[in-house]
Motif scaffolding. Structure first.
Motif, short mmCIF file in Angstrom:
data_model
loop_
_atom_site.label_atom_id
_atom_site.label_comp_id
_atom_site.label_asym_id
_atom_site.label_seq_id
_atom_site.Cartn_x
_atom_site.Cartn_y
_atom_site.Cartn_z
N TYR A 59 -56.61 49.91 37.04
CA TYR A 59 -56.21 51.32 37.06
C TYR A 59 -57.44 52.24 37.12
O TYR A 59 -57.40 53.38 36.68
CB TYR A 59 -55.31 51.67 35.86
CG TYR A 59 -55.86 51.39 34.49
CD1 TYR A 59 -56.67 52.32 33.82
CD2 TYR A 59 -55.55 50.20 33.83
CE1 TYR A 59 -57.15 52.07 32.55
CE2 TYR A 59 -56.04 49.95 32.55
CZ TYR A 59 -56.83 50.88 31.92
OH TYR A 59 -57.31 50.63 30.65
N ALA A 68 -51.80 56.60 34.66
CA ALA A 68 -50.84 56.42 33.57
C ALA A 68 -49.73 55.45 33.94
O ALA A 68 -49.35 54.58 33.15
CB ALA A 68 -50.25 57.77 33.17
N GLN A 69 -49.22 55.58 35.15
CA GLN A 69 -48.15 54.68 35.61
C GLN A 69 -48.64 53.25 35.72
O GLN A 69 -47.95 52.30 35.32
CB GLN A 69 -47.60 55.14 36.96
CG GLN A 69 -46.50 54.26 37.52
CD GLN A 69 -45.99 54.75 38.87
OE1 GLN A 69 -45.97 55.93 39.13
NE2 GLN A 69 -45.60 53.81 39.73
N LYS A 71 -51.09 51.86 34.06
CA LYS A 71 -51.30 51.32 32.72
C LYS A 71 -49.97 50.88 32.11
O LYS A 71 -49.91 49.85 31.43
CB LYS A 71 -51.98 52.36 31.82
CG LYS A 71 -53.44 52.59 32.13
CD LYS A 71 -54.09 53.56 31.17
CE LYS A 71 -54.45 52.92 29.85
NZ LYS A 71 -55.32 53.78 29.01
N GLN A 72 -48.93 51.63 32.37
CA GLN A 72 -47.62 51.27 31.85
C GLN A 72 -47.12 49.97 32.48
O GLN A 72 -46.52 49.12 31.81
CB GLN A 72 -46.61 52.39 32.09
CG GLN A 72 -45.24 52.12 31.48
CD GLN A 72 -45.29 51.80 30.01
OE1 GLN A 72 -45.88 52.56 29.22
NE2 GLN A 72 -44.71 50.68 29.59
N GLU A 73 -47.37 49.80 33.77
CA GLU A 73 -46.97 48.56 34.44
C GLU A 73 -47.73 47.37 33.88
O GLU A 73 -47.16 46.28 33.71
CB GLU A 73 -47.21 48.68 35.95
CG GLU A 73 -46.26 49.63 36.66
CD GLU A 73 -46.45 49.63 38.17
OE1 GLU A 73 -47.09 48.69 38.69
OE2 GLU A 73 -45.98 50.57 38.81
N ALA A 75 -48.96 47.18 30.81
CA ALA A 75 -48.42 46.95 29.47
C ALA A 75 -47.11 46.16 29.54
O ALA A 75 -46.88 45.23 28.74
CB ALA A 75 -48.20 48.28 28.76
N SER A 76 -46.27 46.50 30.52
CA SER A 76 -45.00 45.78 30.68
C SER A 76 -45.25 44.33 31.06
O SER A 76 -44.57 43.42 30.56
CB SER A 76 -44.15 46.47 31.76
OG SER A 76 -43.81 47.78 31.37
N LYS A 85 -48.92 43.58 20.76
CA LYS A 85 -49.39 44.97 20.90
C LYS A 85 -50.86 45.06 20.53
O LYS A 85 -51.64 45.79 21.16
CB LYS A 85 -48.55 45.88 20.00
CG LYS A 85 -48.96 47.36 20.05
CD LYS A 85 -48.72 47.96 21.41
CE LYS A 85 -48.77 49.49 21.38
NZ LYS A 85 -50.00 50.05 20.86
N GLN A 88 -52.85 43.75 23.47
CA GLN A 88 -52.80 44.71 24.56
C GLN A 88 -53.75 45.88 24.30
O GLN A 88 -54.48 46.31 25.20
CB GLN A 88 -51.38 45.23 24.73
CG GLN A 88 -50.41 44.20 25.28
CD GLN A 88 -49.02 44.78 25.51
OE1 GLN A 88 -48.89 45.90 26.00
NE2 GLN A 88 -47.99 44.02 25.18
#
Length: 212
Positions: A59, A68-69, A71-73, A75-76, A85, A88
């Motif tokens: 990212y 941001a998007q 990073k969320q992917e 994390a998923s 967690k 991560q």
């Protein structure tokens, strides 16, 4: 597929079309270098190190339009692979604080896992492949290769570093020649000696042949 293979496939999808020195070939070399350093650091967490090595540019704002998007992917993905967690958070901390530019204002504290990933990334910025990647990045940005009237700069913060419009060859003086003094592990310091000389020889030859 193993967890490592799934993380590798995720990273490959992100980097497969990159041609500015941050392609998946770079990611693969960083992982291999991290594994080599890991062999000398028994207290490190290999799963954490390898995951961070595969994802360290995933990212980066240089190649990602929505940090941001992305990073969320990630994390998923890590959640689906049973990364806690806590793990991560450690992976994201390494990625967010390992870059050269992130450490210009002040040196970020990294544990042994972060130090290994940081060293592996910096070693791949040096030597023959470091030269190739520097040229690739310069060409992708349309930068002048060499102009002796444009002098190297000193950068005191991340913004100034990223806004620089200097020459490709100046990048060696501004960053790459400095890397050997910022490595963490003894194994990386050993690797750096030959690679640092290769870069100095290359730059010296360019400057010498320019003046013929």
């Amino acid at each position: 597929m193993t967890s490592q293979e799934k993380i590798a496939a995720f990273a490959q999808k992100i980097h497969k079309d990159n041609n500015d020195g941050h392609g998946f070939d770079h990611i693969s070399r960083v992982v291999k270098l991290a594994k080599q350093i890991l062999d000398t650091e028994p207290l490190a967490d290999s799963d954490l190190v390898i995951a961070a090595a595969y994802l360290h540019d995933s990212y980066d704002e240089k190649i990602c339009s929505n940090v941001a998007q992305q990073k969320q992917e990630i994390a998923s993905l890590l959640t689906s692979l049973d990364f806690s967690k806590e793990k991560q958070d450690k992976i994201f901390y390494i990625i967010d604080n390992m870059s050269y530019s992130a450490n210009l204002l002040e040196k970020k504290e990294l544990d042994i896992n972060g130090q290994i990933v940081q060293d592996a990334d910096r070693i791949d910025a040096m030597g023959a492949w470091g030269i190739v990647r520097t040229l690739e990045y310069g060409w992708s940005k349309g930068r002048t290769l060499y102009d002796p009237t444009i002098k190297p700069q000193h950068f005191s913060n991340k913004d100034n570093y990223h806004q620089s419009k200097g020459t490709t060859l100046n990048h060696f003086y501004e960053k790459l020649f400095l890397l050997k003094d910022f490595l963490n592990t003894e194994e990386a310091k050993k690797m750096a000696k030959k690679r640092d000389k290769i870069m100095h020889d290359f730059v010296a030859a360019i400057e010498e042949e320019y003046d013929i």
